[in-house]
Design an enzyme around this catalytic site. Structure first.
Site, short mmCIF file in Angstrom:
data_model
loop_
_atom_site.label_atom_id
_atom_site.label_comp_id
_atom_site.label_asym_id
_atom_site.label_seq_id
_atom_site.Cartn_x
_atom_site.Cartn_y
_atom_site.Cartn_z
N CYS A 115 -14.69 19.09 -5.42
CA CYS A 115 -13.66 18.33 -6.13
C CYS A 115 -13.90 16.83 -6.15
CB CYS A 115 -12.29 18.60 -5.51
SG CYS A 115 -12.14 18.03 -3.81
N GLY A 116 -15.00 16.35 -5.64
CA GLY A 116 -15.25 14.92 -5.72
C GLY A 116 -14.33 14.13 -4.82
#
Length: 285
Positions: A115-116
């Site tokens: 998800c960064g």
């Protein structure tokens, strides 16, 4: 097989038949990024292009914008008892005179492979930290749907490790006429983009005006942010964008294309760069 892939024994079931066999898996290891010797972030990544990954991460954070702001990137000693290097810790040294951002050393960012930078940033943060304009380059970009439709196939053909493991995301950079300029793979799609951007910074190619960035999965806010920070005018994805990615694209002038599969695609923002011979569709329900 190197650190990019690893072999594991699996039980394979096919049409009721059970057997064992070795399977090739993509490697995933943590990498700590230090800035001028102080811990900044940890990301889960596929080993390889580690220096480019660190440089690209710092571009997306607004710390670096040009090659002359970077003095060097080196591996640090690892955490093993015997002192051997794990090659999982890199230190980025800024060039003399480059200011160290206040926020950089006040937070430790844990970046997952899925998800960064979770919960980070807002549209205002990107707007105020972007140091490169989203630009077409010397001439306006006019991309046909036929050209865009060729890009996923080029990316897939260039994903060598994906063909072996089936477990990697890919990111590719193209010229305005569809020429493949670079391709990177990683267990995290945001890492693959950072590797492309970091390599461009190291080569003195930022901003990446007049280029198209293609990602193998969805177009999240983080990926749109990375495109904007690198000055990339077009982001395309084979899957869906998020609402915040569309908002960011609309505010910054980024062309955002999603669900790019064969001859089908959706243009969510920046449609002026896409040749729409059939005219705009009605806004019906």
């Amino acid at each position: 097989m190197g650190r990019v892939t690893s072999r594991r024994r699996v039980i394979r079931i096919r049409d009721g038949a059970v057997g064992t066999r070795p399977d090739t898996l993509v490697a995933e290891e943590p990498m700590e990024i230090r800035l001028n010797g102080k811990p900044l972030a940890i990301t889960m990544r596929t080993p390889g292009d580690d220096f480019a990954l660190a440089a690209g991460f710092l571009v997306s954070e607004g710390v670096l914008a040009t090659a002359d702001e970077l003095e060097r990137i080196v591996y640090c000693a690892g955490a093993t008892e015997d002192g051997s290097n794990t090659y999982n810790v890199v230190d980025v040294r800024l060039a003399p005179g480059v200011p160290l951002p206040d926020i950089a050393l006040e937070r430790n960012v844990y970046t997952t492979s899925s998800c960064g930078l979770c919960g980070k940033a807002s549209l205002d943060a990107v707007r105020t930290t972007a140091r490169h304009p989203v630009s077409d380059g010397p001439s306006p970009m006019r991309l046909t749907p036929e050209l865009l439709a060729t890009l996923p196939g080029q990316l897939r053909e260039a994903q060598r490790v994906f063909e072996t493991t089936g477990g990697l995301h890919g990111a590719a950079l193209f010229s305005a006429d569809g020429e493949l300029l670079d391709v990177r793979e990683d267990v995290g799609r945001h890492n693959a983009v950072d590797k492309i951007v970091g390599r461009a910074l190291q080569q003195g190619l930022l901003p990446l005006s007049g280029t198209v960035l293609l990602v193998s999965g969805r177009a999240s806010f983080e990926l749109a942010q990375k495109a904007v920070m690198a000055g990339i005018p077009v982001l395309a994805a084979v899957s869906a964008p998020s609402s915040l990615a569309v908002d960011l694209a609309a505010e910054t002038g980024l062309t955002l294309v999603g669900f790019l599969r064969g001859a089908s695609m959706n243009v969510y923002a920046g449609e002026e760069r896409v040749v729409l011979d059939g005219g705009a569709a009605d806004d019906g329900a």
